[in-house]
Motif scaffolding. Structure first.
Motif, PDB file in Angstrom:
ATOM      1  N   GLY A 187      37.436  56.418  46.902  1.00 13.74           N
ATOM      2  CA  GLY A 187      35.984  56.333  46.837  1.00 13.74           C
ATOM      3  C   GLY A 187      35.481  55.399  45.749  1.00 13.74           C
ATOM      4  N   TYR A 188      36.382  54.548  45.250  1.00 10.10           N
ATOM      5  CA  TYR A 188      36.014  53.550  44.234  1.00 10.10           C
ATOM      6  C   TYR A 188      36.596  52.204  44.629  1.00 10.10           C
ATOM      7  CZ  TYR A 188      34.626  57.362  41.190  1.00 10.10           C
ATOM      8  OH  TYR A 188      33.997  58.454  40.656  1.00 10.10           O
ATOM      9  N   ARG A 189      35.972  51.139  44.128  1.00  9.21           N
ATOM     10  CA  ARG A 189      36.516  49.787  44.309  1.00  9.21           C
ATOM     11  C   ARG A 189      36.608  49.112  42.953  1.00  9.21           C
ATOM     12  NH1 ARG A 189      32.319  46.142  43.834  1.00  9.21           N
ATOM     13  NH2 ARG A 189      30.283  47.055  44.301  1.00  9.21           N
ATOM     14  N   LEU A 190      37.554  48.220  42.847  1.00 10.83           N
ATOM     15  CA  LEU A 190      37.767  47.462  41.619  1.00 10.83           C
ATOM     16  C   LEU A 190      36.879  46.225  41.627  1.00 10.83           C
ATOM     17  CD1 LEU A 190      39.572  47.237  39.046  1.00 10.83           C
ATOM     18  CD2 LEU A 190      41.073  45.789  40.408  1.00 10.83           C
ATOM     19  N   ALA A 191      36.198  45.986  40.540  1.00  8.70           N
ATOM     20  CA  ALA A 191      35.354  44.793  40.403  1.00  8.70           C
ATOM     21  C   ALA A 191      35.637  44.149  39.047  1.00  8.70           C
ATOM     22  CB  ALA A 191      33.880  45.175  40.502  1.00  8.70           C
ATOM     23  N   LEU A 192      35.631  42.858  39.005  1.00  7.85           N
ATOM     24  CA  LEU A 192      35.797  42.123  37.743  1.00  7.85           C
ATOM     25  C   LEU A 192      34.419  41.650  37.299  1.00  7.85           C
ATOM     26  CD1 LEU A 192      39.028  40.142  38.638  1.00  7.85           C
ATOM     27  CD2 LEU A 192      38.821  42.250  37.319  1.00  7.85           C
ATOM     28  N   ASP A 193      33.622  42.617  36.813  1.00  8.67           N
ATOM     29  CA  ASP A 193      32.232  42.317  36.473  1.00  8.67           C
ATOM     30  C   ASP A 193      31.784  42.882  35.126  1.00  8.67           C
ATOM     31  OD1 ASP A 193      32.177  45.004  37.037  1.00  8.67           O
ATOM     32  OD2 ASP A 193      30.519  44.905  38.443  1.00  8.67           O
ATOM     33  N   LYS A 194      32.720  43.372  34.349  1.00  6.38           N
ATOM     34  CA  LYS A 194      32.371  43.952  33.049  1.00  6.38           C
ATOM     35  C   LYS A 194      32.428  42.847  31.994  1.00  6.38           C
ATOM     36  CE  LYS A 194      33.727  47.747  30.033  1.00  6.38           C
ATOM     37  NZ  LYS A 194      34.680  48.873  29.884  1.00  6.38           N
ATOM     38  N   PRO A 195      31.292  42.503  31.385  1.00  9.02           N
ATOM     39  CA  PRO A 195      31.302  41.426  30.390  1.00  9.02           C
ATOM     40  C   PRO A 195      32.020  41.858  29.117  1.00  9.02           C
ATOM     41  CG  PRO A 195      29.132  42.427  30.504  1.00  9.02           C
ATOM     42  CD  PRO A 195      29.961  43.065  31.586  1.00  9.02           C
ATOM     43  N   GLY A 196      32.628  40.899  28.449  1.00 11.14           N
ATOM     44  CA  GLY A 196      33.285  41.169  27.180  1.00 11.14           C
ATOM     45  C   GLY A 196      32.277  41.287  26.056  1.00 11.14           C
ATOM     46  N   MET A 197      32.732  41.772  24.906  1.00 12.88           N
ATOM     47  CA  MET A 197      31.841  41.909  23.747  1.00 12.88           C
ATOM     48  C   MET A 197      31.446  40.546  23.202  1.00 12.88           C
ATOM     49  SD  MET A 197      33.316  45.276  21.829  1.00 12.88           S
ATOM     50  CE  MET A 197      31.954  45.312  20.694  1.00 12.88           C
ATOM     51  N   ILE A 198      32.336  39.560  23.376  1.00 15.17           N
ATOM     52  CA  ILE A 198      32.055  38.186  22.974  1.00 15.17           C
ATOM     53  C   ILE A 198      31.972  37.368  24.257  1.00 15.17           C
ATOM     54  CG2 ILE A 198      32.910  36.173  21.723  1.00 15.17           C
ATOM     55  CD1 ILE A 198      34.435  38.138  19.909  1.00 15.17           C
ATOM     56  N   SER A 199      30.917  36.608  24.405  1.00 20.97           N
ATOM     57  CA  SER A 199      30.719  35.841  25.630  1.00 20.97           C
ATOM     58  C   SER A 199      31.741  34.709  25.724  1.00 20.97           C
ATOM     59  CB  SER A 199      29.301  35.275  25.675  1.00 20.97           C
ATOM     60  OG  SER A 199      29.115  34.574  26.875  1.00 20.97           O
ATOM     61  N   GLY A 215      32.911  33.945  29.062  1.00 22.43           N
ATOM     62  CA  GLY A 215      32.884  33.544  30.460  1.00 22.43           C
ATOM     63  C   GLY A 215      33.866  34.332  31.302  1.00 22.43           C
ATOM     64  N   HIS A 216      34.654  35.210  30.687  1.00 27.00           N
ATOM     65  CA  HIS A 216      35.616  36.031  31.413  1.00 27.00           C
ATOM     66  C   HIS A 216      35.000  37.399  31.672  1.00 27.00           C
ATOM     67  CE1 HIS A 216      39.342  33.638  29.924  1.00 27.00           C
ATOM     68  NE2 HIS A 216      38.289  32.872  30.067  1.00 27.00           N
ATOM     69  N   ALA A 217      35.397  38.015  32.769  1.00 30.26           N
ATOM     70  CA  ALA A 217      34.944  39.367  33.098  1.00 30.26           C
ATOM     71  C   ALA A 217      36.148  40.299  33.083  1.00 30.26           C
ATOM     72  CB  ALA A 217      34.274  39.378  34.461  1.00 30.26           C
ATOM     73  N   TYR A 218      35.899  41.565  32.837  1.00 32.68           N
ATOM     74  CA  TYR A 218      36.951  42.561  32.769  1.00 32.68           C
ATOM     75  C   TYR A 218      36.817  43.549  33.922  1.00 32.68           C
ATOM     76  CZ  TYR A 218      37.699  40.500  28.240  1.00 32.68           C
ATOM     77  OH  TYR A 218      37.960  39.606  27.235  1.00 32.68           O
ATOM     78  N   ALA A 219      37.888  44.288  34.175  1.00 29.86           N
ATOM     79  CA  ALA A 219      37.935  45.217  35.292  1.00 29.86           C
ATOM     80  C   ALA A 219      36.990  46.392  35.077  1.00 29.86           C
ATOM     81  CB  ALA A 219      39.365  45.723  35.496  1.00 29.86           C
ATOM     82  N   ASN A 220      36.403  46.839  36.185  1.00 30.73           N
ATOM     83  CA  ASN A 220      35.450  47.926  36.184  1.00 30.73           C
ATOM     84  C   ASN A 220      35.561  48.636  37.529  1.00 30.73           C
ATOM     85  OD1 ASN A 220      33.407  49.443  35.078  1.00 30.73           O
ATOM     86  ND2 ASN A 220      31.810  47.916  35.377  1.00 30.73           N
ATOM     87  N   LEU A 221      35.207  49.903  37.603  1.00 30.56           N
ATOM     88  CA  LEU A 221      35.203  50.630  38.872  1.00 30.56           C
ATOM     89  C   LEU A 221      33.775  50.904  39.320  1.00 30.56           C
ATOM     90  CD1 LEU A 221      38.012  53.313  38.410  1.00 30.56           C
ATOM     91  CD2 LEU A 221      38.177  51.037  39.411  1.00 30.56           C
ATOM     92  N   HIS A 222      33.564  50.796  40.639  1.00 27.44           N
ATOM     93  CA  HIS A 222      32.259  51.100  41.240  1.00 27.44           C
ATOM     94  C   HIS A 222      32.470  52.076  42.386  1.00 27.44           C
ATOM     95  CE1 HIS A 222      29.936  48.040  39.110  1.00 27.44           C
ATOM     96  NE2 HIS A 222      30.983  47.251  39.257  1.00 27.44           N
ATOM     97  N   ILE A 223      31.537  52.980  42.566  1.00 24.37           N
ATOM     98  CA  ILE A 223      31.610  53.927  43.674  1.00 24.37           C
ATOM     99  C   ILE A 223      31.472  53.169  44.990  1.00 24.37           C
ATOM    100  CG2 ILE A 223      30.457  55.870  44.792  1.00 24.37           C
ATOM    101  CD1 ILE A 223      29.627  56.803  41.973  1.00 24.37           C
ATOM    102  N   ASP A 224      32.400  53.439  45.904  1.00 23.98           N
ATOM    103  CA  ASP A 224      32.388  52.825  47.236  1.00 23.98           C
ATOM    104  C   ASP A 224      33.229  53.714  48.142  1.00 23.98           C
ATOM    105  OD1 ASP A 224      32.791  51.315  49.558  1.00 23.98           O
ATOM    106  OD2 ASP A 224      32.781  49.427  48.465  1.00 23.98           O
ATOM    107  N   ALA A 225      32.584  54.491  48.975  1.00 19.99           N
ATOM    108  CA  ALA A 225      33.265  55.487  49.800  1.00 19.99           C
ATOM    109  C   ALA A 225      34.356  54.897  50.696  1.00 19.99           C
ATOM    110  CB  ALA A 225      32.248  56.233  50.661  1.00 19.99           C
ATOM    111  N   ALA A 226      34.282  53.614  51.004  1.00 16.21           N
ATOM    112  CA  ALA A 226      35.242  53.000  51.921  1.00 16.21           C
ATOM    113  C   ALA A 226      36.456  52.409  51.215  1.00 16.21           C
ATOM    114  CB  ALA A 226      34.540  51.901  52.725  1.00 16.21           C
ATOM    115  N   GLU A 227      36.526  52.501  49.903  1.00 18.06           N
ATOM    116  CA  GLU A 227      37.596  51.830  49.153  1.00 18.06           C
ATOM    117  C   GLU A 227      38.454  52.814  48.371  1.00 18.06           C
ATOM    118  OE1 GLU A 227      38.345  48.597  49.241  1.00 18.06           O
ATOM    119  OE2 GLU A 227      36.679  48.132  50.580  1.00 18.06           O
TER     120      GLU A 227
END
Length: 87
Positions: free
Chosen positions: A40-52, A54-66
């Motif tokens: 019920g979760y999907r992996l997204a690379l959308d978590k910004p770092g503490m210092i900008s 341009g890279h994103a870090y792994a994050n989980l989002h609710i998604d019933a199909a994943e």
């Protein structure tokens, strides 16, 4: 037994799936580790770092199909509280 010595389960995904990253870079020791999935979760690379950078870090989002595969670690509550302040 101290409350901070109680064990908790921590679902790791991304770079924390690597036990040497968890214990080395993060300073978290664990009692056990097993493969696990978060339904019920999907992996997204959308978590910004503490210092900008341009890279994103792994994050989980609710998604019933994943589902997301990771590692379920057993750690002490005190170590988990420390980890939360380091993320």
């Amino acid at each position: 037994m101290s409350v901070l010595a109680e064990t908790v389960r921590y679902f790791a995904y991304g770079s924390n799936m690597c036990s040497t990253t968890l214990s080395g870079r993060r300073g978290i020791t664990f009692r056990s580790a097993t493969a696990a999935r978060a339904i019920g979760y999907r992996l997204a690379l959308d978590k910004p770092g503490m210092i900008s950078t341009g890279h994103a870090y792994a994050n989980l989002h609710i998604d019933a199909a994943e589902e997301v595969w990771g590692v379920l670690y057993e750690i002490t509550l005190g170590r988990r509280l420390f980890k939360c302040t380091a993320e």
